[in-house]
Design a protein around this motif. Structure first.
Motif, mmCIF file in Angstrom:
data_model
loop_
_atom_site.group_PDB
_atom_site.id
_atom_site.type_symbol
_atom_site.label_atom_id
_atom_site.label_comp_id
_atom_site.label_asym_id
_atom_site.label_seq_id
_atom_site.Cartn_x
_atom_site.Cartn_y
_atom_site.Cartn_z
ATOM 1 N N ASP A 307 -17.199 3.292 -10.335
ATOM 2 C CA ASP A 307 -16.622 4.638 -10.253
ATOM 3 C C ASP A 307 -17.696 5.670 -9.940
ATOM 4 O O ASP A 307 -17.484 6.598 -9.152
ATOM 5 N N LEU A 311 -17.916 8.125 -6.665
ATOM 6 C CA LEU A 311 -18.045 9.574 -6.772
ATOM 7 C C LEU A 311 -19.280 10.070 -6.035
ATOM 8 O O LEU A 311 -19.252 11.129 -5.373
ATOM 9 N N ALA A 316 -20.489 13.706 -4.967
ATOM 10 C CA ALA A 316 -20.797 14.189 -6.323
ATOM 11 C C ALA A 316 -22.302 14.179 -6.549
ATOM 12 O O ALA A 316 -22.991 13.215 -6.183
#
Length: 420
Positions: A307, A311, A316
């Motif tokens: 995850d 991201l 991110a």
């Protein structure tokens, strides 16, 4: 609909249980570990709040029961106060002084038949004692007015009366340390007394060792012409040390002025030491529970590397990843702290109901009267203690989240996705 920041939404989602076909078991396990960490913090906080409240209540209860028998301030002289009425009027006119009464204090040996007990002999003025203590309200038999000068009546503590097996109207013998010089040598001074009252202060130490006479009778036994001191009551017992210092500057230097905190300094110092040690010990329990967050978050970081990589590839920043796991750890710490405060207050505020119920179920007594000063477990919840414990637990939770969140921010997307 209000849109939450992405780091807040993801961090709270990781805190809750989310099951899927692919990783449902592992997510469920991580949520279970988070729940255990939350419960550990909550139990530690609750235990510390309950213990501090009980120790505060114990100190307050014993202090109040002591001061229902003792005086806030005592002014004494080794050979008596010759002009005590003038001194009493002078002290009574000072600010914060509510009452002044004469007293005589000594030690003695009380006997009835073959039973003998060491006692604290106290001479009081029946008409003025109510202005300096709660003694007149503590009679369970007789009345303080029954102490008349020259009658040599005595009022005994309830436990002492039970030890001697006496009731109203019975006679006991009192031996005082001062002796009489006779041709046969020094003989102890002894006097037969008539039991005219029984008092129960709720404080075992005093109820088992207190013998009260009219001050003139006590002075006659001790060969004193005047009271040995004055008892003073003030409007704020917490300010008694300061008021005692002020009175010391007004009375002759030959007189001793002491307040209740000095008279019982060792006991209160011991209670304060115990309270500090219990705070330190239970704080370590909270610290252990808080730092369980480290293992919980490290496991979450390892489990969510895919995850994190996704991201990161979506743009991110490392700071956002770090904030996600900071929020997860802070959510657990906040829930644990608030839950512990709520549980601790619930137990501390109802300790007078919970403890008797446990004693009745298991048929035990936690505080026997003949061992402890009091026989019931008191509680005194203080806001500063609750805030200190809650904020401390939350602060430890913040510290525990720093390392795992920084580790999450350093995850490299290529490394994380290599085996996916």
């Amino acid at each position: 609909m209000l849109k939450l920041p992405i780091e807040l939404e993801i961090g709270l989602r990781y805190t809750r249980s989310r099951r899927s076909k692919a990783v449902g078991k592992r997510d469920g396990f991580l949520s279970f570990i988070s729940g255990i960490s939350t419960a550990g913090i909550a139990l530690g906080v609750a235990a510390l709040i309950v213990v501090l409240s009980v120790m505060n209540g114990f100190q307050k209860e014993v202090r109040d029961r002591m001061l229902s028998v003792l005086s806030h301030i005592e002014i004494t002289a080794p050979d008596g106060l010759p002009d005590w009425q003038t001194l009493s009027a002078k002290v009574a006119s000072q600010p914060h002084v509510l009452g002044v009464a004469p007293m005589v204090s000594s030690q003695g040996l009380l006997s009835r038949g073959e039973i003998m007990r060491g006692v604290a002999v106290r001479g009081v003025s029946p008409s003025e004692e109510g202005s300096v203590s709660d003694l007149p309200k503590q009679f369970v038999a007789g009345d303080i007015a029954d102490l008349r000068p020259g009658s040599f009546g005595v009022v005994l503590g309830a436990q002492l009366a039970n030890m001697l097996g006496v009731r109203l109207g019975d006679r006991v013998n009192l031996i005082v340390p001062e002796g009489d010089l006779t041709p046969a040598g020094v003989m102890p001074r002894m006097r037969a007394l008539n039991v005219v009252g029984v008092v129960d202060s709720g404080h075992y130490e005093y109820d088992s060792s207190l013998a009260i006479l009219h001050w003139q009778d006590a002075a006659a036994l001790l060969r004193l012409r005047d009271p040995s001191g004055l008892r003073v009551k003030v409007d704020d017992m917490q300010r008694a040390p300061q008021i005692a210092n002020q009175l010391a500057s007004l009375v002759p230097q030959a007189l001793w002025v002491t307040d209740w905190s000095r008279s019982n300094r060792n006991w209160f110092a011991a209670v304060q030491t115990e309270k500090k040690m219990m705070f330190i010990i239970l704080t370590l329990i909270i610290a252990v529970a808080a730092f369980n967050l480290v293992s919980t978050l490290v496991m979450t970081v390892n489990e969510k590397q895919a995850d994190i990589a996704i991201l990161r590839t979506m743009g991110a920043s490392p700071g956002l990843i770090q904030r996600i796991f900071l929020i997860q750890g802070l959510a657990i710490g906040l829930l644990g702290s608030l839950g512990g405060v709520g549980l601790g207050l619930l137990v501390a505020l109802n300790i007078d109901v919970i403890v008797p119920a446990i004693e009745a179920i298991f048929r035990v007594q936690f505080l026997p009267r003949d061992i402890y000063f009091i026989s019931q477990l008191p509680s005194d919840v203080r806001l500063n203690d609750v805030l200190t414990v809650g904020l401390m637990a939350f602060g430890l939770s913040i510290l525990a989240t720093l390392y795992p969140s920084r580790r999450a921010a350093k995850v490299q997307p290529a490394e994380a996705l290599r085996y996916e």
